[in-house]
Write a protein that holds these residues in place. Structure first.
Motif, PDB file in Angstrom:
ATOM      1  N   VAL A 126     -57.968 -72.469 -28.175  1.00  6.47           N
ATOM      2  CA  VAL A 126     -56.537 -72.626 -27.924  1.00  6.47           C
ATOM      3  C   VAL A 126     -55.986 -71.359 -27.251  1.00  6.47           C
ATOM      4  N   ASP A 127     -56.482 -70.211 -27.699  1.00 12.01           N
ATOM      5  CA  ASP A 127     -56.079 -68.944 -27.102  1.00 12.01           C
ATOM      6  C   ASP A 127     -56.521 -68.850 -25.639  1.00 12.01           C
ATOM      7  N   SER A 185     -53.315 -63.306 -33.013  1.00 12.62           N
ATOM      8  CA  SER A 185     -53.778 -64.282 -34.004  1.00 12.62           C
ATOM      9  C   SER A 185     -55.287 -64.503 -33.868  1.00 12.62           C
ATOM     10  N   HIS A 219     -50.881 -78.122 -25.244  1.00 14.16           N
ATOM     11  CA  HIS A 219     -51.360 -76.873 -25.833  1.00 14.16           C
ATOM     12  C   HIS A 219     -50.649 -76.602 -27.165  1.00 14.16           C
ATOM     13  N   VAL A 263     -51.968 -75.964 -31.026  1.00 15.09           N
ATOM     14  CA  VAL A 263     -51.590 -74.864 -31.923  1.00 15.09           C
ATOM     15  C   VAL A 263     -51.193 -75.437 -33.284  1.00 15.09           C
ATOM     16  N   LEU A 287     -50.589 -64.877 -29.499  1.00 17.79           N
ATOM     17  CA  LEU A 287     -51.839 -65.642 -29.641  1.00 17.79           C
ATOM     18  C   LEU A 287     -53.061 -64.731 -29.639  1.00 17.79           C
ATOM     19  N   TRP A 324     -54.385 -70.872 -23.307  1.00 17.18           N
ATOM     20  CA  TRP A 324     -53.108 -70.203 -23.045  1.00 17.18           C
ATOM     21  C   TRP A 324     -53.272 -69.039 -22.061  1.00 17.18           C
ATOM     22  N   TRP A 375     -59.589 -72.222 -32.763  1.00 20.59           N
ATOM     23  CA  TRP A 375     -58.406 -71.390 -32.518  1.00 20.59           C
ATOM     24  C   TRP A 375     -58.595 -70.509 -31.280  1.00 20.59           C
ATOM     25  N   GLY A 378     -49.223 -68.315 -35.478  1.00 17.01           N
ATOM     26  CA  GLY A 378     -49.252 -69.630 -34.830  1.00 17.01           C
ATOM     27  C   GLY A 378     -47.891 -70.303 -34.888  1.00 17.01           C
TER      28      GLY A 378
END
Lengths: 206, 111
Positions: free
Chosen positions: A191-192, A73, A150, A154, A70, A195, A188, A103
């Motif tokens: 989302v990272d 990405s 989560h 993604v 991640l 995590w 994005w 992803g």
């Protein structure tokens, strides 16, 4: 105005408005996950030993690998957006496709991880899980809900990026118009960040 | 026409786009990977309750890097982008404090 040949960033007031809207959405998402993190903390505070035992059963290596995936990405999408802004369209497309592949790789790993757990009879409301200590039931419940939500984010991110790829191909997103692309990048990164907190809290309890 | 926007503030001027460096992104990424390795190795040490604090501090640092560089908060000029995150974090902190004061002082504790 003779600006036809010159690079001009055409977006004006809408640009800030769109970005501010995206930030508000991101912050509401942070509070959504934040509520779950508080729930997690409260139960962990009450069941420290059970949480420790349950955490030992998760695949730390797979979790660490997914963290690196991640993070990478996030790098590729940030670079992809910078590339489109600089007019390097081809580079941007390659980096965007790399981001989508990373992803999907994350989701494949997650799938293997969940699959292995389900095979061992550990899934919400399973007889094997319900026979365990209360704290462990809570841990795995939170594990499935939080990593599941989560993972859904993604998946949504990858779908949004495929739309962006289409828009770049149609030249709707280019050096002069990139606001949606930039905003999907912000999503994005969120989302990272989620995590980044899930990883130590689920995989690295000592 | 290109640089005047909301509240008369300048938005994304061309020089800023040109100045976005791939090298910075790569350096941030390397730092993020190193910090991930640090979290991983600290978890293996016997540091008691410090472990979770260190893990959260590292996670916070990583988030800060992503927010500032990948999400460009560092180069935002408008004040709202500077205050919006601390404001939401403050709200979040209130929720944490309320929840934990409840947990700590409830007689018999929540099971």
């Amino acid at each position: 105005m003779d600006e036809a040949k010159e690079f001009v960033f055409e977006e004006t007031g809408d640009y800030t408005g769109a970005k501010l809207g995206m930030w508000l959405f991101i912050l509401s998402e942070l509070l959504l996950f934040g509520g779950m993190f508080i729930l997690y903390s409260a139960y962990r505070y009450k069941n420290p030993v059970d949480f420790h035992h349950a955490s030992k059963e998760l695949e730390v290596i797979l979790g660490t690998l997914n963290t690196i995936i991640l993070l990478t990405s996030s790098l590729s999408i940030a670079a992809s957006i910078a590339a489109i802004q600089k007019g390097q369209r081809k580079l941007s497309v390659y980096l965007l496709m790399a981001t989508m592949a990373l992803g999907l790789l994350f989701l494949v790993n997650k799938g293997f991880e969940w699959g292995a757990k389900v095979e061992h009879g550990i899934y919400p409301n399973s007889p094997t899980l319900l026979a365990r200590a209360k704290g462990e039931i809570l841990f795995f419940g939170l594990y499935y809900v939080m990593t599941g939500l989560h993972g859904l984010h993604v998946l949504v991110g990858v779908c949004v990026f495929s739309v962006m790829l289409f828009l770049i191909a149609k030249d709707k997103i280019n050096q002069a118009h990139f606001t949606p692309f930039e905003n999907s990048g912000l999503y994005w990164h969120l989302v990272d960040i989620v995590w980044i907190f899930l990883y130590p809290l689920f995989y690295l309890i000592t | 026409m290109s640089s005047v926007g909301f509240g008369g503030a300048r938005v994304k001027p061309e020089e800023e786009i040109r100045n976005t460096r791939y090298k910075t992104f790569v350096l941030v990424w390397i730092t993020l990977v190193i910090l991930t390795g640090t979290t991983f190795s600290v978890a293996g040490m016997e540091l008691g309750s410090w472990t979770v604090l260190i893990a959260l501090a590292i996670a916070g640092t990583k988030s800060g890097l992503i927010l500032n560089y990948f999400m460009h908060l560092k180069s935002e000029r408008l004040l709202i982008f500077k205050v919006i995150i601390p404001l939401v974090m403050a709200v979040f902190l209130v929720f944490i404090l309320l929840t934990f004061s409840d947990l700590a002082f409830r007689w018999g504790g929540v099971k």
